[in-house]
Design a protein around this motif. Structure first.
Motif, short mmCIF file in Angstrom:
data_model
loop_
_atom_site.label_atom_id
_atom_site.label_comp_id
_atom_site.label_asym_id
_atom_site.label_seq_id
_atom_site.Cartn_x
_atom_site.Cartn_y
_atom_site.Cartn_z
N ASP A 116 0.86 -0.98 -0.23
CA ASP A 116 0.02 0.00 0.19
C ASP A 116 1.14 1.18 0.02
O ASP A 116 1.14 1.99 0.96
N ARG A 125 -6.26 2.47 -11.28
CA ARG A 125 -6.56 1.71 -10.06
C ARG A 125 -5.04 1.53 -9.41
O ARG A 125 -4.12 1.18 -10.09
N LYS A 177 -5.59 -1.26 -3.95
CA LYS A 177 -7.05 -1.25 -3.80
C LYS A 177 -7.69 -2.32 -4.65
O LYS A 177 -8.70 -2.73 -4.37
N GLN A 230 -7.37 -5.32 -3.03
CA GLN A 230 -8.59 -5.43 -1.72
C GLN A 230 -9.74 -5.72 -2.06
O GLN A 230 -10.50 -6.71 -1.75
#
Length: 352
Positions: free
Chosen positions: A65, A81, A85, A88
């Motif tokens: 992250d 993107r 994420k 996730q």
């Protein structure tokens, strides 16, 4: 090397001598719902697929992250993107796996997954996964391949982006570390992939080069590339699956809906059966049609002693008379007896 290599997953032999093994990839199209994931298992089982496959990772086991440009996707389906994420959203939580495996087994469908790190391999080993799938992006992660291979189960390795040396290294690492065979999947790591990039002839070339069973991991739209791959020797096909593309999901855009996946299973298996063998003999199923070939018939009444001509002898259906090849031999000859219109011509009707 064997002329027809094969592997075995959960009692099912996979190789050129067997009908294609169709793998239904659930991926992240559960959209974060375990209930939807279980419904996908049921729908996948109803398609007649041979196996269901998951992906086993978390955002933290597959990436970082970090707010840096190299951790952000540019172009394609996931443009803009961040990797963290995206993963996730798309991951299948570890705590769901037992329920999903149980549902698939209850439905009588083999289930396994793609591990993306050692913790994922350990989770899947604890669930007695009968095989491990190495994704294209991990095909260069030889330590991961060796760790999975050491479990003693077959490895399925997708080869998207990999060159010949990298494919060879991945195969060798798997076999040397104890894998119970390797199945290579030709793959184009583009989402979706175009038909122009599919290059399914690579399947046959890979089988010759690597001495392993070879299949296709297909990201093109529809089913055409998969069926074409079976025609050139693919013994396995992997395709992404969703309940409905309109519902969205990370991979929905290049996934098949249930009716489409059922067609994929049917067409791949029917296509394989249709390949058969090269032969030139009359089949048993054709014998009833032989009577409807053309043959020589008398088409106008002929008296004994009259000449056989094109006016009274023709090649027509059905096939009860002399073969058409004898037409020139009988023309100009005389009838040995009276012959009625509609009689099939035989040699005894021709005067010696």
């Amino acid at each position: 090397m064997s002329q027809s290599p094969e592997i075995e997953i959960a009692g099912r032999r996979i190789g050129a001598a067997h009908e294609p093994y169709v793998i239904c990839e659930l991926s992240g199209n559960h959209n974060g719902s375990l209930d939807r994931a279980l419904a996908m298992v049921d729908a996948a089982a109803d398609t007649g697929c041979d196996a269901i496959k998951l992906q086993t990772y978390t955002a933290d086991t597959i990436t970082l992250d970090v707010d840096r440009s190299e951790f952000r996707i540019e172009g394609g389906l996931w443009d803009g993107r961040s990797l963290y994420k995206l993963y996730q959203e798309a991951h299948t939580p570890f705590e769901w796996h037992a329920a999903i495996f149980e549902r698939a087994r209850k439905r009588g469908v083999t289930i396994f997954s793609s591990p993306f790190d050692e913790t994922a391999v350990d989770l899947l080993a604890g669930l007695d996964a009968p095989a491990y799938k190495i994704a294209s992006f991990e095909a260069v992660d030889l330590p991961l391949i060796r760790y999975a291979a050491a479990k003693g189960k077959p490895l399925i390795i997708s080869t998207g982006m990999a060159n010949l040396a990298e494919i060879t290294a991945a195969r060798d690492a798997a076999l040397e570390a104890g894998a119970a065979g390797v199945l290579l999947l030709h793959c184009v790591s583009s989402y979706p992939a175009t038909f122009e990039d599919a290059n399914v002839r690579t399947v046959a070339d890979m089988a010759q080069r690597f001495g392993t069973p070879v299949g296709l991991s297909d990201h093109t739209p529809g089913t055409a590339a998969s069926v074409a791959a079976v025609a050139v020797g693919a013994c396995a096909v992997e395709k992404h699956f969703t309940l409905a593309r309109a519902d969205g999901g990370p991979d929905a855009g290049f996934s098949l809906e249930p009716a489409e996946f059922s067609a994929l299973v049917r067409d791949c298996k029917d296509g394989w059966r249709a390949l058969g063998r090269a032969h030139y003999d009359t089949l048993g199923s054709e014998r009833g049609s032989l009577q409807f070939r053309r043959s020589l018939y008398v088409v106008a009444e002929v008296k004994a002693g009259e000449t056989l001509t094109r006016a009274n002898v023709r090649s027509v259906r059905p096939g009860n008379g002399l073969a058409p090849v004898h037409l020139e031999a009988v023309l100009g000859q005389r009838a040995a007896r009276d012959i009625a219109r509609g009689e099939p011509l035989a040699w005894e009707m021709v005067a010696k």
